[in-house]
Write a protein that holds these residues in place. Structure first.
Motif, short mmCIF file in Angstrom:
data_model
loop_
_atom_site.label_atom_id
_atom_site.label_comp_id
_atom_site.label_asym_id
_atom_site.label_seq_id
_atom_site.Cartn_x
_atom_site.Cartn_y
_atom_site.Cartn_z
N PHE A 171 -41.36 28.72 -68.95
CA PHE A 171 -41.97 28.07 -70.07
C PHE A 171 -43.34 27.38 -69.60
O PHE A 171 -44.03 27.11 -70.45
N ARG A 172 -43.51 27.18 -68.23
CA ARG A 172 -44.42 26.42 -67.77
C ARG A 172 -45.79 27.14 -67.99
O ARG A 172 -46.92 26.69 -68.39
N VAL A 173 -45.93 28.56 -68.35
CA VAL A 173 -46.91 29.31 -68.81
C VAL A 173 -47.75 28.62 -70.18
O VAL A 173 -48.86 28.72 -70.28
N GLY A 174 -46.55 28.18 -70.88
CA GLY A 174 -47.32 27.68 -72.21
C GLY A 174 -47.40 26.30 -72.29
O GLY A 174 -47.53 25.94 -73.28
N ASP A 175 -47.06 25.63 -71.27
CA ASP A 175 -47.33 24.09 -71.28
C ASP A 175 -48.84 23.70 -71.46
O ASP A 175 -49.81 24.54 -71.62
N LYS A 176 -49.17 22.38 -71.76
CA LYS A 176 -50.16 21.94 -71.87
C LYS A 176 -51.51 22.18 -70.97
O LYS A 176 -52.54 22.22 -71.43
N TRP A 177 -51.09 22.25 -69.47
CA TRP A 177 -52.22 22.23 -68.57
C TRP A 177 -52.25 23.68 -67.64
O TRP A 177 -53.47 23.74 -67.24
N THR A 178 -51.10 24.50 -67.64
CA THR A 178 -51.16 25.38 -66.82
C THR A 178 -52.20 26.48 -66.92
O THR A 178 -52.99 26.82 -66.21
N GLY A 179 -52.63 26.57 -68.33
CA GLY A 179 -53.87 27.61 -68.37
C GLY A 179 -55.11 27.10 -68.02
O GLY A 179 -55.89 28.05 -67.45
N VAL A 180 -55.49 25.92 -68.19
CA VAL A 180 -56.94 25.52 -67.66
C VAL A 180 -56.82 25.51 -65.95
O VAL A 180 -57.77 25.61 -65.68
N VAL A 181 -55.60 25.00 -65.43
CA VAL A 181 -55.27 25.47 -64.06
C VAL A 181 -55.63 26.83 -63.44
O VAL A 181 -56.42 26.99 -62.55
N LEU A 182 -55.11 27.59 -64.35
CA LEU A 182 -55.08 28.97 -64.03
C LEU A 182 -56.72 29.26 -64.05
O LEU A 182 -56.97 29.90 -63.41
N ARG A 183 -57.54 29.02 -65.09
CA ARG A 183 -58.65 29.31 -65.14
C ARG A 183 -59.67 28.91 -64.01
O ARG A 183 -60.29 29.27 -63.68
N CYS A 184 -59.32 27.50 -63.82
CA CYS A 184 -59.80 26.93 -62.66
C CYS A 184 -59.97 27.69 -61.13
O CYS A 184 -60.62 27.82 -60.41
N LEU A 185 -58.69 28.43 -61.04
CA LEU A 185 -58.35 28.97 -59.89
C LEU A 185 -58.69 30.54 -60.04
O LEU A 185 -58.42 31.12 -58.72
N GLU A 186 -59.11 30.95 -61.02
CA GLU A 186 -59.30 32.30 -61.05
C GLU A 186 -60.11 32.86 -60.02
O GLU A 186 -59.87 33.98 -59.61
N GLU A 187 -61.20 32.28 -59.74
CA GLU A 187 -62.39 32.79 -58.82
C GLU A 187 -61.97 32.55 -57.41
O GLU A 187 -62.82 32.53 -56.44
N GLY A 188 -60.90 31.79 -57.10
CA GLY A 188 -60.60 31.70 -55.57
C GLY A 188 -60.01 30.18 -55.37
O GLY A 188 -59.86 29.28 -56.35
N PRO A 189 -59.58 30.15 -54.22
CA PRO A 189 -58.93 28.48 -53.82
C PRO A 189 -59.74 27.41 -54.20
O PRO A 189 -61.18 27.58 -54.08
N ARG A 190 -59.28 26.24 -54.50
CA ARG A 190 -59.99 25.06 -54.85
C ARG A 190 -59.20 23.75 -54.15
O ARG A 190 -58.01 24.21 -54.23
N ARG A 191 -60.10 22.86 -54.06
CA ARG A 191 -59.32 21.47 -53.42
C ARG A 191 -59.22 20.84 -54.83
O ARG A 191 -59.70 20.89 -55.87
N PHE A 192 -58.35 19.85 -54.69
CA PHE A 192 -57.60 18.76 -55.66
C PHE A 192 -59.05 18.36 -56.28
O PHE A 192 -59.29 18.30 -57.48
N SER A 193 -59.96 17.85 -55.64
CA SER A 193 -61.23 17.09 -56.11
C SER A 193 -62.06 17.88 -56.62
O SER A 193 -62.67 17.57 -57.78
N GLU A 194 -62.00 19.27 -56.23
CA GLU A 194 -62.93 20.10 -57.20
C GLU A 194 -62.24 20.42 -58.62
O GLU A 194 -62.83 20.59 -59.78
N LEU A 195 -60.93 20.55 -58.53
CA LEU A 195 -60.26 20.75 -59.88
C LEU A 195 -60.47 19.35 -60.92
O LEU A 195 -60.46 19.59 -62.04
N ARG A 196 -60.33 18.56 -60.30
CA ARG A 196 -60.73 17.03 -60.89
C ARG A 196 -62.04 17.07 -61.83
O ARG A 196 -62.07 16.45 -63.09
#
Length: 127
Positions: free
Chosen positions: A27-52
């Protein structure tokens, strides 16, 4: 007088099927933040500071918890590089990438029905 149709009661073992085993369904797929993290990582790897940067409204603690849970569920990998200063990158796995199309479909549905949902919420609040 009750005019509603007679329905069988819901069985106590409704979710005791092998394909719906207790807490194993991700169910993590439907949680509050997974979708936005997926979108941020869609184009490739990111550092924590980039995600922030785009996720500035998520506390670092909650973002860390989300990333760990996504790693646990196999949606992303965390790679720590032995450098000074230390560097860690997060990247979608094939399993995580397989969620992009459903995420796109959900976003399209949301755009198409936003006015209906907004209207329903307003009507509910007015009651």
């Amino acid at each position: 007088m009750n005019d509603s149709p007679t329905r069988a009661p819901l069985p106590a073992d409704l979710f005791d099927r092998p394909d719906c085993a207790g807490g194993l369904v991700p169910f993590r797929v439907g949680d509050k933040w997974t979708g936005v993290v997926l979108r941020c990582l869609e184009e490739g790897p990111r550092r924590f500071s980039e995600l922030r940067v785009p996720l500035h409204w998520i506390t670092p603690k909650v973002l860390t918890e989300t990333l760990r849970a996504m790693e646990r569920d196999g949606f992303l990998t965390r790679t720590a590089y032995d450098e000074n200063p230390p560097r860690v990158e997060y990247e979608l796995t094939a399993l995580g990438r397989s969620l992009i199309d459903p995420l796109n479909a959900t976003c399209a549905w949301s755009r198409a029905h936003l006015s209906e949902v907004t209207e329903a919420r307003e009507q509910y609040t007015a009651r």
